[in-house]
Design a protein around this motif. Structure first.
Motif, mmCIF file in Angstrom:
data_model
loop_
_atom_site.group_PDB
_atom_site.id
_atom_site.type_symbol
_atom_site.label_atom_id
_atom_site.label_comp_id
_atom_site.label_asym_id
_atom_site.label_seq_id
_atom_site.Cartn_x
_atom_site.Cartn_y
_atom_site.Cartn_z
ATOM 1 N N THR A 215 48.321 93.766 -64.911
ATOM 2 C CA THR A 215 48.528 95.081 -64.290
ATOM 3 C C THR A 215 47.637 95.343 -63.096
ATOM 4 O OG1 THR A 215 46.929 96.201 -65.727
ATOM 5 C CG2 THR A 215 49.223 96.097 -66.487
ATOM 6 N N LYS A 216 46.591 94.559 -62.906
ATOM 7 C CA LYS A 216 45.671 94.837 -61.819
ATOM 8 C C LYS A 216 45.824 93.795 -60.714
ATOM 9 C CE LYS A 216 43.672 98.391 -63.748
ATOM 10 N NZ LYS A 216 43.910 99.746 -63.206
ATOM 11 N N LEU A 217 46.116 94.276 -59.489
ATOM 12 C CA LEU A 217 46.145 93.379 -58.346
ATOM 13 C C LEU A 217 44.741 92.874 -58.050
ATOM 14 C CD1 LEU A 217 48.518 95.270 -55.875
ATOM 15 C CD2 LEU A 217 49.045 93.241 -57.219
ATOM 16 N N HIS A 218 44.676 91.641 -57.576
ATOM 17 C CA HIS A 218 43.395 91.033 -57.179
ATOM 18 C C HIS A 218 42.409 91.009 -58.345
ATOM 19 C CE1 HIS A 218 45.029 91.290 -53.188
ATOM 20 N NE2 HIS A 218 45.150 92.597 -53.316
ATOM 21 N N ALA A 219 42.962 90.670 -59.522
ATOM 22 C CA ALA A 219 42.100 90.500 -60.687
ATOM 23 C C ALA A 219 42.464 89.185 -61.351
ATOM 24 C CB ALA A 219 42.290 91.656 -61.670
ATOM 25 N N GLY A 220 41.465 88.411 -61.765
ATOM 26 C CA GLY A 220 41.741 87.145 -62.435
ATOM 27 C C GLY A 220 40.499 86.303 -62.508
ATOM 28 N N GLY A 221 40.686 85.046 -62.946
ATOM 29 C CA GLY A 221 39.540 84.162 -63.140
ATOM 30 C C GLY A 221 39.378 83.145 -62.041
ATOM 31 N N LYS A 222 39.920 83.433 -60.819
ATOM 32 C CA LYS A 222 39.935 82.418 -59.769
ATOM 33 C C LYS A 222 39.211 82.876 -58.513
ATOM 34 C CE LYS A 222 44.277 81.059 -61.845
ATOM 35 N NZ LYS A 222 45.732 80.997 -61.754
ATOM 36 N N PHE A 223 38.237 83.731 -58.690
ATOM 37 C CA PHE A 223 37.480 84.236 -57.554
ATOM 38 C C PHE A 223 36.059 83.672 -57.544
ATOM 39 C CE2 PHE A 223 40.736 87.480 -58.138
ATOM 40 C CZ PHE A 223 41.217 87.601 -56.845
ATOM 41 N N GLY A 224 35.914 82.437 -57.940
ATOM 42 C CA GLY A 224 34.599 81.824 -57.885
ATOM 43 C C GLY A 224 33.724 82.139 -59.066
ATOM 44 N N THR A 225 34.344 82.503 -60.208
ATOM 45 C CA THR A 225 33.539 82.852 -61.374
ATOM 46 C C THR A 225 33.200 81.631 -62.213
ATOM 47 O OG1 THR A 225 35.553 83.230 -62.672
ATOM 48 C CG2 THR A 225 34.600 85.121 -61.518
ATOM 49 N N GLY A 226 33.699 80.466 -61.824
ATOM 50 C CA GLY A 226 33.395 79.258 -62.567
ATOM 51 C C GLY A 226 34.480 78.853 -63.532
ATOM 52 N N SER A 227 35.522 79.670 -63.700
ATOM 53 C CA SER A 227 36.604 79.320 -64.616
ATOM 54 C C SER A 227 37.457 78.190 -64.064
ATOM 55 C CB SER A 227 37.483 80.552 -64.878
ATOM 56 O OG SER A 227 36.727 81.584 -65.456
ATOM 57 N N TYR A 228 37.618 78.146 -62.737
ATOM 58 C CA TYR A 228 38.451 77.137 -62.092
ATOM 59 C C TYR A 228 37.717 76.592 -60.880
ATOM 60 C CZ TYR A 228 42.211 79.329 -64.780
ATOM 61 O OH TYR A 228 42.991 79.836 -65.790
ATOM 62 N N ALA A 229 37.592 75.240 -60.810
ATOM 63 C CA ALA A 229 36.991 74.639 -59.625
ATOM 64 C C ALA A 229 37.951 74.729 -58.449
ATOM 65 C CB ALA A 229 36.649 73.166 -59.900
ATOM 66 N N SER A 230 39.244 74.544 -58.706
ATOM 67 C CA SER A 230 40.283 74.709 -57.689
ATOM 68 C C SER A 230 41.549 75.116 -58.396
ATOM 69 C CB SER A 230 40.511 73.413 -56.906
ATOM 70 O OG SER A 230 40.959 72.385 -57.758
ATOM 71 N N SER A 231 42.334 75.947 -57.733
ATOM 72 C CA SER A 231 43.549 76.417 -58.381
ATOM 73 C C SER A 231 44.577 76.787 -57.335
ATOM 74 C CB SER A 231 43.256 77.631 -59.278
ATOM 75 O OG SER A 231 42.876 78.735 -58.472
ATOM 76 N N GLY A 232 45.834 76.960 -57.804
ATOM 77 C CA GLY A 232 46.892 77.392 -56.901
ATOM 78 C C GLY A 232 46.923 78.888 -56.767
ATOM 79 N N GLY A 233 46.617 79.609 -57.843
ATOM 80 C CA GLY A 233 46.571 81.061 -57.783
ATOM 81 C C GLY A 233 45.213 81.494 -57.292
ATOM 82 N N LEU A 234 45.176 82.200 -56.177
ATOM 83 C CA LEU A 234 43.893 82.491 -55.554
ATOM 84 C C LEU A 234 43.671 83.962 -55.267
ATOM 85 C CD1 LEU A 234 44.288 79.574 -53.122
ATOM 86 C CD2 LEU A 234 42.572 79.680 -54.897
ATOM 87 N N HIS A 235 44.771 84.721 -55.170
ATOM 88 C CA HIS A 235 44.631 86.104 -54.754
ATOM 89 C C HIS A 235 44.595 87.065 -55.931
ATOM 90 C CE1 HIS A 235 46.845 84.398 -51.047
ATOM 91 N NE2 HIS A 235 45.554 84.227 -50.931
ATOM 92 N N GLY A 236 44.820 86.561 -57.131
ATOM 93 C CA GLY A 236 44.779 87.421 -58.298
ATOM 94 C C GLY A 236 45.924 88.407 -58.352
ATOM 95 N N VAL A 237 47.045 88.097 -57.701
ATOM 96 C CA VAL A 237 48.160 89.035 -57.698
ATOM 97 C C VAL A 237 49.413 88.438 -58.338
ATOM 98 C CG1 VAL A 237 47.302 90.174 -55.633
ATOM 99 C CG2 VAL A 237 48.966 88.342 -55.397
ATOM 100 N N GLY A 238 49.403 87.137 -58.667
ATOM 101 C CA GLY A 238 50.616 86.476 -59.135
ATOM 102 C C GLY A 238 51.227 87.107 -60.365
#
Length: 711
Positions: free
Chosen positions: A108-131
């Protein structure tokens, strides 16, 4: 979802009245619903597929991180789609800043997720937290189930709003009564799982208020993307079950599964359609760079911080005998069809090394002072380029262009160093292959220069200026390209009849003798030295290969006119191979046709002095139908029925009436719906590899009617 029970209360949930709660959740997602094209590209089938891949990519990112090696995609009969994985599962604990469960934050929240450099993902396809949240906003209903902590947790949404659907024991449906949460959200526990079992299942129904009426999930596109992803993530299994046609007639559920352990080397082999000049060369490496990015601090402030990044590069490339270029580029397994800085670095590094090598070997290669250009290097190249880096900069949510500046230099250096090492290698195999690459690049350079000079001299000329064209060309008088036609005629005997049958105002004739060169097997130089191929290219006047300029073509239509027998069909196929490989824009523009001459001439005898009727038929089946009709109406016809074995057997009037006169003739337009598939078919039928062709002919022999073969 069945067995709904309330989960324990979360102390961090915020209480408010219903209307305010409703607005607080939808305030961000409402923008998505108003302008979906900004997030998914369009509200047609393309956007529908983009939504699906936003959900699939979340599971793929888990596989990239080393969690889960199996993804299932189910296209349900009720137009919903479900994605299942066996990864870590979406977090179900409370996110402290919002007071919401991890599931609700993600969906439900745009620009929210585990792919903003928090250490959950070293690299990923989803980057903006909006998918996931965008898909939720554009879905009439979305259900998510998470296996985690020994339980199955569930939550449902209606156009982005969390709540409960009352399915009343029936199959889940977006039409079921929906009750939104008023005071607080509830993440329900709907079952138990064994300890250590984790995973996520997302099922959603696209909102028909948003998407066009005809928008559908294209299973071919889905399979193509799934195959591509399986190539990019070795060891990942992706299964697609299409249940939409099940129960209709004899249709059953279709199952497709993809798994490749060879990675992008196997991908490059799959994409390449021509005969190899080199093996697949694999290049890997990495580079570090720094960039300044805004970092969220504990107090909620965004502070510009300089961070160290690593860009990993993995490239597979090989050259083939053709001149088409296939370069697929990816960033964190997300395709970048419009390129970006990484592809620019790849092309610059490739050109820089090969220019240097050609200069070093210019005497052996007889390259002269001419300079190699990018198109010369890319001709016949099949390459897969992948880079992996944290938080890449894309242009828009659709992620079609990479913008990270540092990727250009890193990719160029990694590729350049690897190619220099290979070109200086003392190994016999490396020496042989690099020598073949240089020969090919120089041949392409010479062909480009020759074709450019040829094109500059071959402009549309009138009859007095026509001295540079082949003597056997019988040109037309009109200078109007749009209405002019070039008939490529099989044999001199047919040419004589065609001269009398044509309209010399706008119809030109070019005879060819016998069967031309099979250009699928031949090199560019062999093709240009072949008299018949060179004449056709010269007469059309638009060049060949990469230098072909459709606007310079001297005729609006090119019509292949061959006999209606096996040899004629073979000649027509050879001519189409020439056009497909070296003048493809003519086919793509719909300017290449095949004439359809008749097979039989039936003379129906009329009583008295009334002239007899003449009927032409184009197949054995049509002939039998005509004869049956005449017999039923008790009309006689001349016997034997005339069977045309070749165009030369026709009188000029007959040829004009049936094949050349615009008022009566039938033409087949040659089209290329899928260039990649067409290329594979041409390679199968006309290429060097005999075994697949033999197998194809044997497997399809029962589909060929004996009546179509001239005995």
């Amino acid at each position: 979802m069945n067995g709904c029970r309330f989960a324990p209360n979360y102390s961090g949930f915020v209480s408010s009245d219903y209307s305010a709660r409703h607005l607080s959740v939808l305030e961000g997602l409402e923008a998505v619903r108003k302008r979906p094209g900004m997030y998914i590209g369009s509200n047609g089938s393309r956007g529908l597929m983009h939504c699906l891949w936003e959900i699939i990519d979340n599971s793929v990112d888990e596989a990239l991180a080393g969690f889960g090696d199996h993804i299932e995609i189910v296209l349900h009969a009720d137009d919903s789609v479900e994605v299942r994985d066996h990864a870590r599962g979406v977090p179900v604990d409370v996110e402290p800043k919002t007071g919401l469960s991890g599931v609700e934050v993600v969906f439900t929240k745009l620009h929210a997720g585990g792919k903003f450099g928090t250490g959950s993902y070293a690299s990923s396809g989803g980057l903006h937290g909006v998918g996931a949240s965008v898909v939720n906003a554009l879905s009439e209903r979305l259900d998510v189930e998470v296996d985690r902590d020994g339980k199955t947790w569930a939550m449902s949404f209606h156009r982005g709003e969390p709540g409960i659907f009352d399915d009343k024991g029936k199959e889940p449906s977006p039409d079921a009564p929906f009750t939104p949460f008023e005071n607080r959200s509830e993440l329900r526990v709907v079952g138990k799982v064994k300890k250590g079992v984790t995973g996520t299942r997302v099922r959603y129904w696209a909102d028909r208020q948003i998407f066009e009426k005809g928008a559908t999930f294209n299973v071919d596109d889905l399979q193509g993307r799934a195959r591509q992803t399986a190539f990019l993530v070795p060891g990942l299994t992706i299964r697609i079950d299409d249940e939409r046609a099940a129960g209709v007639g004899d249709a059953e559920v279709t199952h497709t599964e993809f798994r490749f352990d060879g990675g992008i080397s196997e991908f490059a082999e799959y994409l390449a359609a021509d005969t190899p000049v080199t093996d697949v060369w694999r290049v890997t490496g990495s580079g570090n760079f720094t960039e300044t990015v805004p970092m969220l601090q504990a107090n909620g402030a965004m502070v510009a911080t300089e961070v160290e990044r690593t860009c990993e590069v993995d490239i597979a490339l090989r050259w083939g005998t053709g001149y088409d270029t296939t370069v697929r580029s990816f960033v964190n397994i997300i395709a970048t069809p419009k390129g970006g800085t990484h592809q620019t670095g790849f092309e610059q590094g490739l050109l820089r090394v090969l220019r240097s090598e050609v200069e070093k070997n210019s005497r052996r290669l007889k390259a002269g002072n001419d300079k190699v250009e990018k198109d010369d290097v890319l001709a016949g190249l099949t390459a897969v380029l992948t880079v992996r880096l944290p938080e890449p900069q894309f242009e828009g949510q659709t992620k079609e262009v990479l913008g990270t500046p540092a990727a250009r230099n890193i990719v160029g250096k990694v590729l350049g160093d690897a190619l220099k090492e290979r070109f200086s290698s003392p190994k016999r195999d490396d020496k042989a292959q690099t020598s073949l690459v240089l020969d090919k690049v120089v041949a392409e350079m010479k062909s480009r220069i020759s074709a450019r000079a040829h094109k500059e001299t071959q402009r549309r000329k009138n009859a007095l200026e026509n001295s540079t064209l082949p003597a056997k060309l019988v040109d037309c008088r009109s200078n109007d390209v749009a209405h002019s036609e070039l008939f490529i005629v099989e044999g001199d005997s047919a040419l004589g009849t065609a001269k009398l049958a044509r309209d010399s105002t706008y119809q030109a004739l070019l005879p060819i003798r016998g069967k031309i060169l099979n250009v699928q097997k031949a090199s560019v130089s062999d093709m240009l030295s072949n008299a018949e191929c060179a004449s056709i290219i010269q007469v059309i006047g638009a060049g060949s290969g990469r230098s072909f300029d459709l606007e310079q073509a001297r005729y609006g239509k090119v019509i292949l006119m061959s006999d209606a027998d096996v040899d004629g069909a073979h000649i027509r196929t050879l001519l189409l191979t020439l056009f497909f490989r070296y003048m493809r824009p003519m086919i793509e523009a719909g300017r290449v046709y095949a004439a359809v001459p008749p097979l039989h001439r039936v003379v129906s005898i009329n009583p008295g002095s009334k002239p007899n009727d003449v009927l032409y038929t184009y197949s054995e089946q049509e002939l039998q139908g005509v004869l049956t009709g005449l017999e039923r109406s008790k009309r006689r016809y001349q016997e034997p029925i005339q069977r045309y074995k070749g165009l030369g057997e026709m009188d000029a009037d007959q040829l004009a009436e049936t094949t050349m006169d615009r008022r009566h003739r039938t033409l087949r337009r040659v089209r290329v719906e899928d260039a990649e598939m067409a290329g594979k078919v041409f390679e199968l039928l006309m290429g060097n590899d005999v075994a697949p062709r033999k197998e194809f002919l044997i497997d399809n022999s029962d589909r060929l009617s004996q009546e179509r073969i001239d005995a």
